[in-house]
Design a protein around this motif. Structure first.
Motif, PDB file in Angstrom:
ATOM      1  N   ASP A 199     -32.141  16.128  46.948  1.00 58.77           N
ATOM      2  CA  ASP A 199     -31.760  17.108  47.964  1.00 58.77           C
ATOM      3  C   ASP A 199     -31.818  16.476  49.351  1.00 58.77           C
ATOM      4  O   ASP A 199     -32.718  16.744  50.152  1.00 58.77           O
ATOM      5  CB  ASP A 199     -32.689  18.330  47.886  1.00 58.77           C
ATOM      6  N   ALA A 200     -30.852  15.626  49.643  1.00 62.12           N
ATOM      7  CA  ALA A 200     -30.777  14.961  50.947  1.00 62.12           C
ATOM      8  C   ALA A 200     -29.375  14.403  51.134  1.00 62.12           C
ATOM      9  O   ALA A 200     -28.743  13.965  50.173  1.00 62.12           O
ATOM     10  CB  ALA A 200     -31.810  13.849  51.043  1.00 62.12           C
ATOM     11  N   PRO A 201     -28.870  14.422  52.376  1.00 65.89           N
ATOM     12  CA  PRO A 201     -27.536  13.871  52.631  1.00 65.89           C
ATOM     13  C   PRO A 201     -27.581  12.357  52.861  1.00 65.89           C
ATOM     14  O   PRO A 201     -28.563  11.826  53.375  1.00 65.89           O
ATOM     15  CB  PRO A 201     -27.099  14.602  53.904  1.00 65.89           C
ATOM     16  N   PHE A 202     -26.499  11.676  52.467  1.00 64.35           N
ATOM     17  CA  PHE A 202     -26.393  10.229  52.646  1.00 64.35           C
ATOM     18  C   PHE A 202     -25.095   9.880  53.352  1.00 64.35           C
ATOM     19  O   PHE A 202     -24.073  10.540  53.169  1.00 64.35           O
ATOM     20  CB  PHE A 202     -26.431   9.512  51.296  1.00 64.35           C
ATOM     21  N   LYS A 244     -18.188   3.893  65.370  1.00 69.60           N
ATOM     22  CA  LYS A 244     -17.728   3.263  66.613  1.00 69.60           C
ATOM     23  C   LYS A 244     -17.282   1.824  66.380  1.00 69.60           C
ATOM     24  O   LYS A 244     -16.391   1.322  67.074  1.00 69.60           O
ATOM     25  CB  LYS A 244     -18.829   3.328  67.664  1.00 69.60           C
ATOM     26  N   GLU A 245     -17.912   1.143  65.423  1.00 71.98           N
ATOM     27  CA  GLU A 245     -17.531  -0.240  65.132  1.00 71.98           C
ATOM     28  C   GLU A 245     -17.141  -0.469  63.675  1.00 71.98           C
ATOM     29  O   GLU A 245     -16.462  -1.459  63.370  1.00 71.98           O
ATOM     30  CB  GLU A 245     -18.671  -1.200  65.503  1.00 71.98           C
ATOM     31  N   ASP A 246     -17.569   0.415  62.790  1.00 71.14           N
ATOM     32  CA  ASP A 246     -17.316   0.229  61.366  1.00 71.14           C
ATOM     33  C   ASP A 246     -16.767   1.524  60.785  1.00 71.14           C
ATOM     34  O   ASP A 246     -16.193   2.323  61.514  1.00 71.14           O
ATOM     35  CB  ASP A 246     -18.601  -0.225  60.666  1.00 71.14           C
ATOM     36  N   SER A 247     -16.932   1.736  59.515  1.00 70.96           N
ATOM     37  CA  SER A 247     -16.391   2.933  58.855  1.00 70.96           C
ATOM     38  C   SER A 247     -17.469   3.584  57.995  1.00 70.96           C
ATOM     39  O   SER A 247     -18.404   2.912  57.547  1.00 70.96           O
ATOM     40  CB  SER A 247     -15.192   2.566  57.972  1.00 70.96           C
ATOM     41  N   THR A 248     -17.325   4.858  57.765  1.00 66.07           N
ATOM     42  CA  THR A 248     -18.299   5.581  56.945  1.00 66.07           C
ATOM     43  C   THR A 248     -17.602   6.551  55.998  1.00 66.07           C
ATOM     44  O   THR A 248     -16.466   6.974  56.243  1.00 66.07           O
ATOM     45  CB  THR A 248     -19.296   6.402  57.798  1.00 66.07           C
ATOM     46  N   ILE A 249     -18.297   6.889  54.931  1.00 64.57           N
ATOM     47  CA  ILE A 249     -17.951   8.045  54.127  1.00 64.57           C
ATOM     48  C   ILE A 249     -19.244   8.783  53.808  1.00 64.57           C
ATOM     49  O   ILE A 249     -20.295   8.164  53.646  1.00 64.57           O
ATOM     50  CB  ILE A 249     -17.217   7.677  52.824  1.00 64.57           C
ATOM     51  N   LYS A 250     -19.163  10.086  53.780  1.00 68.14           N
ATOM     52  CA  LYS A 250     -20.301  10.895  53.367  1.00 68.14           C
ATOM     53  C   LYS A 250     -20.138  11.160  51.879  1.00 68.14           C
ATOM     54  O   LYS A 250     -19.076  11.623  51.451  1.00 68.14           O
ATOM     55  CB  LYS A 250     -20.343  12.205  54.150  1.00 68.14           C
ATOM     56  N   VAL A 251     -21.157  10.842  51.120  1.00 72.37           N
ATOM     57  CA  VAL A 251     -21.030  10.962  49.666  1.00 72.37           C
ATOM     58  C   VAL A 251     -22.010  11.982  49.112  1.00 72.37           C
ATOM     59  O   VAL A 251     -23.058  12.244  49.700  1.00 72.37           O
ATOM     60  CB  VAL A 251     -21.250   9.608  48.960  1.00 72.37           C
ATOM     61  N   LYS A 252     -21.616  12.521  48.000  1.00 63.81           N
ATOM     62  CA  LYS A 252     -22.490  13.366  47.207  1.00 63.81           C
ATOM     63  C   LYS A 252     -22.657  12.717  45.848  1.00 63.81           C
ATOM     64  O   LYS A 252     -21.733  12.074  45.331  1.00 63.81           O
ATOM     65  CB  LYS A 252     -21.885  14.763  47.038  1.00 63.81           C
ATOM     66  N   ASN A 268     -18.912  10.909  44.336  1.00 64.77           N
ATOM     67  CA  ASN A 268     -17.717  11.731  44.130  1.00 64.77           C
ATOM     68  C   ASN A 268     -16.455  11.039  44.657  1.00 64.77           C
ATOM     69  O   ASN A 268     -15.590  11.656  45.263  1.00 64.77           O
ATOM     70  CB  ASN A 268     -17.886  13.099  44.793  1.00 64.77           C
ATOM     71  N   LYS A 269     -16.353   9.744  44.417  1.00 64.91           N
ATOM     72  CA  LYS A 269     -15.158   8.949  44.684  1.00 64.91           C
ATOM     73  C   LYS A 269     -14.857   8.171  43.406  1.00 64.91           C
ATOM     74  O   LYS A 269     -15.769   7.604  42.803  1.00 64.91           O
ATOM     75  CB  LYS A 269     -15.381   7.980  45.849  1.00 64.91           C
ATOM     76  N   ARG A 270     -13.556   8.094  43.001  1.00 64.92           N
ATOM     77  CA  ARG A 270     -13.249   7.620  41.662  1.00 64.92           C
ATOM     78  C   ARG A 270     -12.076   6.639  41.623  1.00 64.92           C
ATOM     79  O   ARG A 270     -11.273   6.563  42.548  1.00 64.92           O
ATOM     80  CB  ARG A 270     -12.919   8.806  40.747  1.00 64.92           C
ATOM     81  N   ALA A 271     -12.009   5.901  40.523  1.00 62.46           N
ATOM     82  CA  ALA A 271     -10.832   5.124  40.145  1.00 62.46           C
ATOM     83  C   ALA A 271     -10.147   5.847  38.997  1.00 62.46           C
ATOM     84  O   ALA A 271     -10.820   6.377  38.109  1.00 62.46           O
ATOM     85  CB  ALA A 271     -11.225   3.714  39.703  1.00 62.46           C
ATOM     86  N   GLY A 328     -17.252   5.728  41.234  1.00 62.32           N
ATOM     87  CA  GLY A 328     -18.003   4.640  41.829  1.00 62.32           C
ATOM     88  C   GLY A 328     -19.469   4.996  41.840  1.00 62.32           C
ATOM     89  O   GLY A 328     -19.888   6.050  41.355  1.00 62.32           O
ATOM     90  N   LYS A 329     -20.266   4.117  42.394  1.00 62.94           N
ATOM     91  CA  LYS A 329     -21.704   4.349  42.400  1.00 62.94           C
ATOM     92  C   LYS A 329     -22.308   3.826  43.698  1.00 62.94           C
ATOM     93  O   LYS A 329     -21.701   3.031  44.421  1.00 62.94           O
ATOM     94  CB  LYS A 329     -22.373   3.650  41.207  1.00 62.94           C
ATOM     95  N   THR A 330     -23.489   4.300  43.976  1.00 60.47           N
ATOM     96  CA  THR A 330     -24.279   3.709  45.043  1.00 60.47           C
ATOM     97  C   THR A 330     -25.670   3.420  44.502  1.00 60.47           C
ATOM     98  O   THR A 330     -26.223   4.225  43.732  1.00 60.47           O
ATOM     99  CB  THR A 330     -24.342   4.607  46.292  1.00 60.47           C
ATOM    100  N   ILE A 331     -26.207   2.278  44.850  1.00 60.52           N
ATOM    101  CA  ILE A 331     -27.550   1.900  44.407  1.00 60.52           C
ATOM    102  C   ILE A 331     -28.556   2.304  45.470  1.00 60.52           C
ATOM    103  O   ILE A 331     -28.403   1.972  46.652  1.00 60.52           O
ATOM    104  CB  ILE A 331     -27.642   0.383  44.146  1.00 60.52           C
ATOM    105  N   LEU A 332     -29.579   3.017  45.060  1.00 67.09           N
ATOM    106  CA  LEU A 332     -30.676   3.344  45.964  1.00 67.09           C
ATOM    107  C   LEU A 332     -31.749   2.268  45.926  1.00 67.09           C
ATOM    108  O   LEU A 332     -32.286   1.875  46.965  1.00 67.09           O
ATOM    109  CB  LEU A 332     -31.287   4.699  45.583  1.00 67.09           C
ATOM    110  N   PHE A 333     -32.050   1.790  44.731  1.00 66.75           N
ATOM    111  CA  PHE A 333     -33.096   0.772  44.563  1.00 66.75           C
ATOM    112  C   PHE A 333     -32.727  -0.160  43.417  1.00 66.75           C
ATOM    113  O   PHE A 333     -32.186   0.287  42.407  1.00 66.75           O
ATOM    114  CB  PHE A 333     -34.447   1.434  44.255  1.00 66.75           C
TER     115      PHE A 333
END
Length: 327
Positions: A180-183, A303-311, A33-36, A11-16
């Motif tokens: 070099d930063a966590p998301f 607390k109200e939604d869901s998260t994943i930490k990605v690299k 680092n999450k895949r199909a 998968g991907k995440t868009i920064l801009f």
């Protein structure tokens, strides 16, 4: 032994560059680092099947007609698979298994990852050599067929992997060093509809070109500024640009209450920046954090939604052949 092929794509995440990339503006995105994954086996029956244990569905396929008979569950992402099979499968009977650890409709490119993995597995199964450039192009074609209009960014990133800058000429430039930063990715149970959101922005652009064209152009300029900031690893500047970008996305009307709640929750709990990632209308946000605040941000959103930490991941599409079909 039954003939078999397996392929996976990230998968991907868009920064801009959300939405503006559709209109040939630059964008920055990264594979995560999450895949199909798609496994294709020669069927022992006189029909084809598709099942996903992760998504909880099973269907019997008619690949010639592009239809299916539901056995159980709700196969929400099946249109992409059927379209790909109509183009790249010879309609011989197969058993297909789909694995997915990406939330659907969350802006993390699940449809692109599934499409890329499906096409790669089909080509491998049929012994058809293909370049990554051609694979990304074919996968983009499937997404366009299904959605009506689609950016090439998702399929390009899913095919190639890495953190990339997509130029106006659709040329991919990979960043040599990871950011070099966590998301933290936050997502709600209200799924976005990429096709619907893209059409919404198109409607605004067609009806208010003097207002919307400058917004889209400015988003492109932000992506170019961000490219320089990433090369310098200037985290504070990247954060400023992310927050500016979010203001423009809000102006395009692709924000929702749930997304906005997560954005402000992230910022109030230590995120340097937080914005929509993907088409909006539901789905996901991405938050740039410090190492010291990443857990606080994730816990607050949870607390109200869901998260994943990605690299960010340097790996693109993978195929299980000793001699990969890519060149």
């Amino acid at each position: 032994m039954r003939k078999m092929s397996v392929a996976s794509a990230p998968g991907k995440t868009i920064l801009f560059g959300e939405h503006s990339v559709v209109y040939d503006e630059p964008a920055i995105a990264g594979a995560v680092n999450k895949r199909a994954s798609v496994k294709i086996q020669e069927s022992l029956n006189n029909y084809s099947t598709l099942k996903s244990y992760d998504l909880g569905f099973e269907v019997i396929l008619n690949t010639r007609r592009g239809t299916y008979k539901l056995v159980k569950g709700k196969p929400g992402i099946i249109r992409y698979i059927l379209n790909a099979m109509g183009k790249f499968h010879d309609h011989s009977n197969i058993d297909m298994t789909l694995g997915l650890n990406l939330p659907i409709g969350s802006g993390l490119g699940s449809s692109a990852a599934v499409t890329v993995a499906t096409i790669a597995a089909l080509h491998d199964y049929h012994g058809v050599p293909i370049t990554k450039e051609k694979l990304a192009e074919e996968a983009h074609g499937v997404e366009q067929d299904v959605q009506g209009i689609a950016s090439p960014l998702d399929t390009l990133v899913s095919t190639n992997g890495g953190l990339v800058y997509l130029s106006r000429e659709k040329r991919i430039v990979r960043f040599d060093k990871p950011l070099d930063a966590p998301f933290v990715i936050g997502f709600t149970n209200k799924y976005g509809n990429t096709g619907k959101m893209v059409k919404h922005v198109r409607h605004l652009k067609d009806n208010y070109p003097e207002l919307i064209n400058p917004v889209i152009s400015t988003m492109g300029k932000i992506a170019n500024e961000a490219r320089i900031a990433i090369l310098k690893n200037d985290i504070d500047r990247i954060a400023d640009l992310m927050n500016l970008n979010q203001g423009l996305l809000d102006g395009l009307g692709v924000n929702t209450y749930e997304l906005s709640r997560m954005i402000y929750t992230a910022r109030e709990n230590g995120a340097l920046a937080s914005k929509i990632t993907g088409s909006g209308g539901g789905g996901s946000i991405i938050s740039l954090c410090k190492n010291s605040t990443v857990d606080n941000v994730a816990n607050a959103i949870n607390k109200e939604d869901s998260t994943i930490k990605v690299k960010f991941s340097g790996e693109g599409v993978l195929v299980n052949r000793r001699s990969p079909p890519f060149n």
